[in-house]
Design a protein around this motif. Sequence first.
Motif, PDB file in Angstrom:
ATOM      1  N   UNK A  17      37.225  38.281  37.806  1.00 41.50           N
ATOM      2  CA  UNK A  17      35.776  38.136  37.954  1.00 41.50           C
ATOM      3  C   UNK A  17      35.398  37.226  39.129  1.00 41.50           C
ATOM      4  N   UNK A  18      34.622  36.186  38.839  1.00 45.40           N
ATOM      5  CA  UNK A  18      34.055  35.335  39.899  1.00 45.40           C
ATOM      6  C   UNK A  18      35.120  34.608  40.703  1.00 45.40           C
ATOM      7  N   UNK A  19      36.272  34.349  40.108  1.00 42.75           N
ATOM      8  CA  UNK A  19      37.331  33.630  40.820  1.00 42.75           C
ATOM      9  C   UNK A  19      37.955  34.503  41.903  1.00 42.75           C
ATOM     10  N   UNK A  20      38.218  35.768  41.568  1.00 37.69           N
ATOM     11  CA  UNK A  20      38.765  36.679  42.577  1.00 37.69           C
ATOM     12  C   UNK A  20      37.764  36.931  43.699  1.00 37.69           C
ATOM     13  N   UNK A  21      36.484  36.964  43.364  1.00 35.92           N
ATOM     14  CA  UNK A  21      35.458  37.137  44.398  1.00 35.92           C
ATOM     15  C   UNK A  21      35.443  35.936  45.334  1.00 35.92           C
TER      16      UNK A  21
END
Length: 347
Positions: free
Chosen positions: A272-276
Amino acid sequence: MFARKLQVLALFALTIVGLIVLSLPRQPRLLLLTYGALEQQAPIHPPPKNVVGALGQVSNEALAGHPTERELAASKAMRLSKFRGKAKDTLEPKGSKIVLLTGTDGKGHNGAITSLMETVEANREEYCAYHGYKYQFMNLTKHVTPDRHPVWAKIPAIQEALDLNPTAEWVWWLDTDAIIMTPEIDLASHVLNPEALKTRIACDRPILLPNGKHSGLKVSCNVDVSRIDIIVGQDHHGVNAGSILVRRNEWSMAFLDMWADPMYVNQRFERQEQDVLNHIIVNHPKIREHVGIVPQRVINAYSVGGDDMGWMTGDLVVHFAGCWVNSECNKRWQDFWNRRHVVKATG
């Protein structure tokens, strides 16, 4: 004459009956009940615990010794006053210029941890009181939407915390499943002051991709720390946003909008937001100049891991990321909770 005798006897009999009736035990009068209890012959129940009724009466339980919300707040204020400002920090930024933000929507993998929110609140509040920081807890349900994973709610929560605290220079987002283990450490001397940050940058270390492979990039050793607006650690899957520091300025506000762009959200990145965040850092060099990647243990040590990631005595924070995989969250939490250092209260 005979009729007269009958009247006297009748009067005498009525008197005797009256005396007998008066001597019988009295039945209680039927009181006027409310809320339909008269018709149902139902009992009137006492008010709920610690609730003040419409006419101002305090409930029976509260009168029996259960604390009211006001009493609980007063007790907390008294407890925290014993820690407040005792650190006497001198380096900037300090005091209310720093907001420690934690939030939850009440779901996720942390439900297995006994008394999680009570311990988290005590841990954060005592740390903030000691250093004069502002502690902000946020109910994330207002930022959770059906079309995205709940973890994305941290981004609007950070934006809201900056709006609610206009004098704050930095917001430190810290996931709920984390314990501040060494509360004597102030954030300025640890990482936020420019001179401290220079020594913390993960100089020349590879910037990793979410799959653990090298991106072909390294953390610059010549970074201009005055331009760093985001500070984050990196584990074996790239950056981890469970502990992240965001500076207040126009660049950061624009970046937070970009980070949560629907185009990224709808791509359904695995983490989610971490990979982004990892994707943006790797693929946008001008944005990368504003991001300070520090060794994982500086602000986000894990409860298990090697020398680079696993918590060691003296580290600021321990984060229980992934503890749910082996159903060990509560066990690990209680272990570290009992090992944490507690600053001495005074007064």
